[in-house]
Motif scaffolding. Sequence first.
Motif, mmCIF file in Angstrom:
data_model
loop_
_atom_site.group_PDB
_atom_site.id
_atom_site.type_symbol
_atom_site.label_atom_id
_atom_site.label_comp_id
_atom_site.label_asym_id
_atom_site.label_seq_id
_atom_site.Cartn_x
_atom_site.Cartn_y
_atom_site.Cartn_z
ATOM 1 N N PRO A 71 -14.678 -5.699 -4.862
ATOM 2 C CA PRO A 71 -14.062 -6.978 -5.208
ATOM 3 C C PRO A 71 -13.637 -7.132 -6.663
ATOM 4 C CG PRO A 71 -15.948 -7.336 -3.776
ATOM 5 C CD PRO A 71 -15.958 -5.878 -4.126
ATOM 6 N N GLU A 72 -14.453 -6.664 -7.594
ATOM 7 C CA GLU A 72 -14.153 -6.902 -9.008
ATOM 8 C C GLU A 72 -12.868 -6.207 -9.434
ATOM 9 O OE1 GLU A 72 -16.199 -6.074 -13.376
ATOM 10 O OE2 GLU A 72 -17.480 -6.317 -11.610
ATOM 11 N N ILE A 73 -12.704 -4.946 -9.066
ATOM 12 C CA ILE A 73 -11.488 -4.248 -9.465
ATOM 13 C C ILE A 73 -10.297 -4.687 -8.612
ATOM 14 C CG2 ILE A 73 -11.741 -2.180 -8.011
ATOM 15 C CD1 ILE A 73 -10.832 -0.606 -10.577
ATOM 16 N N ALA A 74 -10.553 -5.057 -7.355
ATOM 17 C CA ALA A 74 -9.470 -5.571 -6.516
ATOM 18 C C ALA A 74 -8.848 -6.827 -7.126
ATOM 19 C CB ALA A 74 -9.989 -5.871 -5.111
ATOM 20 N N ALA A 75 -9.667 -7.638 -7.755
ATOM 21 C CA ALA A 75 -9.178 -8.886 -8.359
ATOM 22 C C ALA A 75 -8.269 -8.645 -9.548
ATOM 23 C CB ALA A 75 -10.360 -9.753 -8.777
ATOM 24 N N THR A 76 -8.293 -7.424 -10.103
ATOM 25 C CA THR A 76 -7.441 -7.119 -11.259
ATOM 26 C C THR A 76 -6.078 -6.572 -10.851
ATOM 27 O OG1 THR A 76 -8.097 -4.795 -11.580
ATOM 28 C CG2 THR A 76 -9.546 -6.496 -12.513
ATOM 29 N N ALA A 77 -5.877 -6.322 -9.562
ATOM 30 C CA ALA A 77 -4.608 -5.751 -9.107
ATOM 31 C C ALA A 77 -3.465 -6.735 -9.366
ATOM 32 C CB ALA A 77 -4.685 -5.404 -7.626
ATOM 33 N N THR A 78 -2.372 -6.212 -9.909
ATOM 34 C CA THR A 78 -1.244 -7.073 -10.272
ATOM 35 C C THR A 78 0.013 -6.811 -9.451
ATOM 36 O OG1 THR A 78 -0.639 -5.503 -12.022
ATOM 37 C CG2 THR A 78 -2.035 -7.376 -12.641
ATOM 38 N N THR A 79 0.291 -5.561 -9.125
ATOM 39 C CA THR A 79 1.491 -5.238 -8.349
ATOM 40 C C THR A 79 1.170 -4.150 -7.332
ATOM 41 O OG1 THR A 79 2.235 -3.544 -9.906
ATOM 42 C CG2 THR A 79 3.048 -5.774 -10.266
ATOM 43 N N ALA A 80 1.854 -4.242 -6.189
ATOM 44 C CA ALA A 80 1.724 -3.221 -5.145
ATOM 45 C C ALA A 80 3.106 -2.961 -4.576
ATOM 46 C CB ALA A 80 0.780 -3.697 -4.046
ATOM 47 N N SER A 81 3.438 -1.689 -4.434
ATOM 48 C CA SER A 81 4.764 -1.350 -3.922
ATOM 49 C C SER A 81 4.683 -0.138 -3.009
ATOM 50 C CB SER A 81 5.732 -1.070 -5.072
ATOM 51 O OG SER A 81 5.277 0.019 -5.847
ATOM 52 N N ILE A 82 5.599 -0.077 -2.049
ATOM 53 C CA ILE A 82 5.693 1.029 -1.101
ATOM 54 C C ILE A 82 7.043 1.694 -1.331
ATOM 55 C CG2 ILE A 82 5.744 1.665 1.344
ATOM 56 C CD1 ILE A 82 4.004 -0.959 1.746
ATOM 57 N N TYR A 83 7.021 2.977 -1.641
ATOM 58 C CA TYR A 83 8.229 3.689 -2.062
ATOM 59 C C TYR A 83 8.960 4.280 -0.858
ATOM 60 C CZ TYR A 83 11.258 6.994 -4.483
ATOM 61 O OH TYR A 83 12.349 7.688 -4.934
ATOM 62 N N LYS A 84 10.195 3.845 -0.652
ATOM 63 C CA LYS A 84 10.947 4.259 0.529
ATOM 64 C C LYS A 84 12.316 4.844 0.195
ATOM 65 C CE LYS A 84 8.736 0.479 3.037
ATOM 66 N NZ LYS A 84 8.937 -0.773 3.811
ATOM 67 N N GLU A 85 12.625 4.969 -1.094
ATOM 68 C CA GLU A 85 13.951 5.467 -1.467
ATOM 69 C C GLU A 85 14.130 6.941 -1.111
ATOM 70 O OE1 GLU A 85 12.280 3.249 -3.379
ATOM 71 O OE2 GLU A 85 13.696 1.706 -2.709
ATOM 72 N N GLN A 86 13.053 7.708 -1.190
ATOM 73 C CA GLN A 86 13.049 9.094 -0.750
ATOM 74 C C GLN A 86 11.963 9.253 0.304
ATOM 75 O OE1 GLN A 86 12.679 10.305 -5.123
ATOM 76 N NE2 GLN A 86 13.336 12.213 -4.158
ATOM 77 N N ARG A 87 12.152 10.225 1.191
ATOM 78 C CA ARG A 87 11.141 10.483 2.210
ATOM 79 C C ARG A 87 10.528 11.856 1.970
ATOM 80 N NH1 ARG A 87 11.577 9.101 8.206
ATOM 81 N NH2 ARG A 87 9.392 8.580 7.772
ATOM 82 N N PHE A 88 9.247 11.852 1.676
ATOM 83 C CA PHE A 88 8.512 13.096 1.493
ATOM 84 C C PHE A 88 7.753 13.487 2.763
ATOM 85 C CE2 PHE A 88 8.356 10.783 -2.667
ATOM 86 C CZ PHE A 88 9.379 11.502 -3.272
ATOM 87 N N SER A 89 7.488 12.508 3.610
ATOM 88 C CA SER A 89 6.789 12.746 4.871
ATOM 89 C C SER A 89 7.084 11.565 5.792
ATOM 90 C CB SER A 89 5.277 12.896 4.632
ATOM 91 O OG SER A 89 4.614 11.657 4.591
ATOM 92 N N ASP A 90 6.341 11.478 6.907
ATOM 93 C CA ASP A 90 6.512 10.329 7.803
ATOM 94 C C ASP A 90 5.763 9.093 7.287
ATOM 95 O OD1 ASP A 90 4.089 11.595 8.258
ATOM 96 O OD2 ASP A 90 4.202 11.503 10.447
ATOM 97 N N HIS A 91 5.056 9.237 6.167
ATOM 98 C CA HIS A 91 4.423 8.115 5.476
ATOM 99 C C HIS A 91 5.168 7.833 4.173
ATOM 100 C CE1 HIS A 91 0.429 8.105 7.699
ATOM 101 N NE2 HIS A 91 0.940 9.262 8.073
ATOM 102 N N ALA A 92 4.968 6.635 3.625
ATOM 103 C CA ALA A 92 5.520 6.283 2.316
ATOM 104 C C ALA A 92 4.379 6.072 1.324
ATOM 105 C CB ALA A 92 6.360 5.003 2.412
ATOM 106 N N PRO A 93 4.548 6.515 0.074
ATOM 107 C CA PRO A 93 3.501 6.322 -0.928
ATOM 108 C C PRO A 93 3.265 4.844 -1.250
ATOM 109 C CG PRO A 93 5.054 8.027 -1.619
ATOM 110 C CD PRO A 93 5.661 7.331 -0.441
ATOM 111 N N LEU A 94 2.007 4.493 -1.441
ATOM 112 C CA LEU A 94 1.591 3.143 -1.815
ATOM 113 C C LEU A 94 1.061 3.175 -3.245
ATOM 114 C CD1 LEU A 94 0.698 0.170 -1.310
ATOM 115 C CD2 LEU A 94 -1.418 1.113 -0.296
#
Length: 260
Positions: free
Chosen positions: A229-252
């Motif tokens: 919880p403590e470090i989760a509360a410090t999270a400011t931005t989250a993004s999923i990268y879809k401009e390039q495909r390296f696999s069937d998943h996208a980096p978070l």
Amino acid sequence: MLRVISANLNGIRSAVSKGFLEWLAVQDADFICLQELKAQADNMTADMLNPPGYYGYFHYAEKKGYSGVGVYARRQPLQIIEGLGVPEIDAEGRYLELVYDTLSIISVYLPSGSSGDHRQAAKFVFMEHFFAHLANLVKCGRQVILCGDWNIAHKEIDLKNWKGNLKNSGFLPEERAWLTRVFDEIGWVDVYRRLHPEATGDAYTWWSNRGQAWAKNVGWRIDYQIASPEIAATATTASIYKEQRFSDHAPLTIDYETAL
């Protein structure tokens, strides 16, 4: 700031051939947690083992071309923990923890049960052991970020075709209830959901290779950063990268307002 990336590569050799390491070089990340390496040590090139500016740590599966996890880190850890201490689980290379003074970074790859009842049974065994481990990990005294492919979509907004998947591995009631317990009983935080509580299609991280799922954005959110919880509360931005495909998943990618 601490920048952490989670990426299921569906084969590190394949992802590297598609430009993953070039992309990684400009991300300014402190940690990159990798899943599904599908490689052993003798398959890894020098750049795969230690990209410029990073130390690489890996837990390979015993079976060739299967599973495996890793972490690229800017700083060497005090301790490296491979596996959960359960031989049949650890043989598949599914858990790697880097331990620092005040922080643990973990790359985890939960089994998929989609290939048959025997693999779903193995998934449930993993979940049982992992739940106990997660409960103990909360008490370790460090902040913890668990990155990885959990192979479970938690709620209806976490996949496009939820009605059609109620009886399928990855969205079974038992799996979803287990993940709810991870959050509600133990107290772990789904960091992406904390920052984007209503996101649907933008939140997907995996798309089947069947039926034009990528083109139609018929996806699932099964890749997570789950944190204490403590470090989760410090999270400011989250993004999923879809401009390039390296696999069937996208980096978070998630940024935390904290320091190592």
